[in-house]
Design a protein around this motif. Structure first.
Motif, PDB file in Angstrom:
ATOM      1  N   ASP A 174      -5.655  -1.764  -5.003  1.00 11.52           N
ATOM      2  CA  ASP A 174      -5.104  -2.278  -3.742  1.00 11.52           C
ATOM      3  C   ASP A 174      -6.116  -3.181  -3.041  1.00 11.52           C
ATOM      4  O   ASP A 174      -7.061  -2.706  -2.408  1.00 11.52           O
ATOM      5  CB  ASP A 174      -4.687  -1.103  -2.840  1.00 11.52           C
ATOM      6  N   GLU A 175      -5.896  -4.457  -3.176  1.00 10.96           N
ATOM      7  CA  GLU A 175      -6.746  -5.476  -2.531  1.00 10.96           C
ATOM      8  C   GLU A 175      -8.222  -5.287  -2.839  1.00 10.96           C
ATOM      9  O   GLU A 175      -9.073  -5.360  -1.942  1.00 10.96           O
ATOM     10  CB  GLU A 175      -6.494  -5.503  -1.013  1.00 10.96           C
ATOM     11  N   GLN A 182      -7.234   0.370  -0.585  1.00 14.34           N
ATOM     12  CA  GLN A 182      -7.484  -0.837   0.226  1.00 14.34           C
ATOM     13  C   GLN A 182      -8.617  -0.565   1.204  1.00 14.34           C
ATOM     14  O   GLN A 182      -9.467  -1.430   1.430  1.00 14.34           O
ATOM     15  CB  GLN A 182      -6.198  -1.213   0.974  1.00 14.34           C
ATOM     16  N   SER A 193       0.841  -1.210   0.000  1.00 11.83           N
ATOM     17  CA  SER A 193       0.000   0.000   0.000  1.00 11.83           C
ATOM     18  C   SER A 193       0.870   1.251   0.000  1.00 11.83           C
ATOM     19  O   SER A 193       0.521   2.257  -0.629  1.00 11.83           O
ATOM     20  CB  SER A 193      -0.929   0.012   1.213  1.00 11.83           C
TER      21      SER A 193
HETATM   22 MG   LIG Z   1      -1.893  -2.853   2.118  1.00 12.93          MG
END
Ligand SMILES: [Mg+2]
Ligand SMILES: Nc1ncnc2c1ncn2[C@@H]1O[C@H](COP(=O)(O)OP(=O)(O)OP(=O)(O)O)[C@@H](O)[C@H]1O
Length: 253
Positions: free
Chosen positions: A170-171, A90, A46
């Motif tokens: 991000d994720e 995220q 991240s």
């Molecule tokens: Mg992360």
């Protein structure tokens, strides 16, 4: 043939609150390719995403980052977005008071990609339908009270409407149920083309079954320590990181 627009990261070092997190990241993601970025919790994934987007909290202490021939580092986050960079967070934040529809309209305007009202609403409706997002979400304050999975879908709606040239996700797959994962992956697949590159941060190989990455990289202690194809993600899922990180640690520097 001219080189495709490419995200180029070379020896990137970055610190947050005086602590060095990125310690020489090297990465190249050309438009038209999907690259997965994996790595244990806390490895700096991240941080890399925020640093590339120009979050002011992350101080670049060395190396370079560029996109499509432009040096990114002197640019503000807004300028990077106008170059075509996009980050799906995220942990997406709620903006109480700003509806989804107004947020997206303002974002398009800020990017200089404003659409006539009618065309904008048609695009929004069609992208929401594809992502199986209920029409009622248009008028809701963005991410306010959304469930975890709803927030992730909203990030992909932004991707679909804003059509960046390089997207860092991000994720995006974390916390999605099995059907939502497929819907989101299909949404990402629809925007993938010759002219967009994707850097997909993930912990799981399942989303990669849908997105078929061109490369998989492993970040550890702020460096890319291994790269490979899809099989690397499958191997991580079955064996964990230890065998890969052990081999990387044993390799000559
Ligand atoms: Mg992360
Ligand atoms: N503001 C901060 N102050 C101190 N340390 C920070 C700060 N922000 C991030 N870090 C540290 O930087 C490291 C990398 O964090 P980062 O969020 O980039 O990891 P990650 O690879 O995305 O992990 P995850 O898989 O859990 O999302 C962590 O050890 C984290 O605690």
């Amino acid at each position: 043939m001219p080189e495709r627009p490419t995200l180029v990261v070379e020896g990137l070092h970055a610190a947050v609150e005086g602590k060095e997190i990125l310690r020489g990241v090297d990465l190249r993601v050309p438009a038209g390719e999907v690259h997965a970025l994996m790595g244990p919790n806390g490895s700096g994934k991240s941080t890399l995403a925020y640093t590339l987007m120009g979050h002011p909290k992350y101080e670049v202490t060395g190396g370079r980052a560029g996109f499509d021939g432009h040096d990114l580092l002197p640019l503000s986050a807004d300028e990077r977005a106008r170059l075509g960079l996009f980050l799906s967070f995220q942990y997406p934040t709620a903006i109480p008071g700003v509806t989804t529809v107004n947020f997206l309209r303002a974002a398009l305007k800020a990017l200089g990609k404003e659409l006539p009202a009618r065309q904008f609403l048609q695009t929004l409706s069609s992208e929401m339908a594809t992502l199986k997002i209920d029409e009622g979400f248009r008028a809701r304050y963005i991410n306010d009270g959304f469930s975890g999975g709803e927030k992730k879908r909203m990030e992909i709606l932004q991707l679909a409407v804003l059509r960046p040239r390089m997207a860092i996700l991000d994720e995006t797959d974390s916390g999605l149920d099995i059907d939502a994962l497929r819907t989101v992956a299909e949404g990402v697949n629809r925007v993938i083309g010759e002219d967009i590159g994707i850097l997909l941060i993930t912990h799981y190989s399942r989303i990669l079954e849908y997105l078929r990455p061109d490369a998989v990289h492993v970040l550890h202690h702020g460096r890319v320590v291994a790269s490979g194809g899809h099989e690397l993600a499958r191997r991580i899922e079955s064996e964990g990181y230890d065998p890969i990180l052990g081999a990387a640690a044993g390799a000559p520097a």
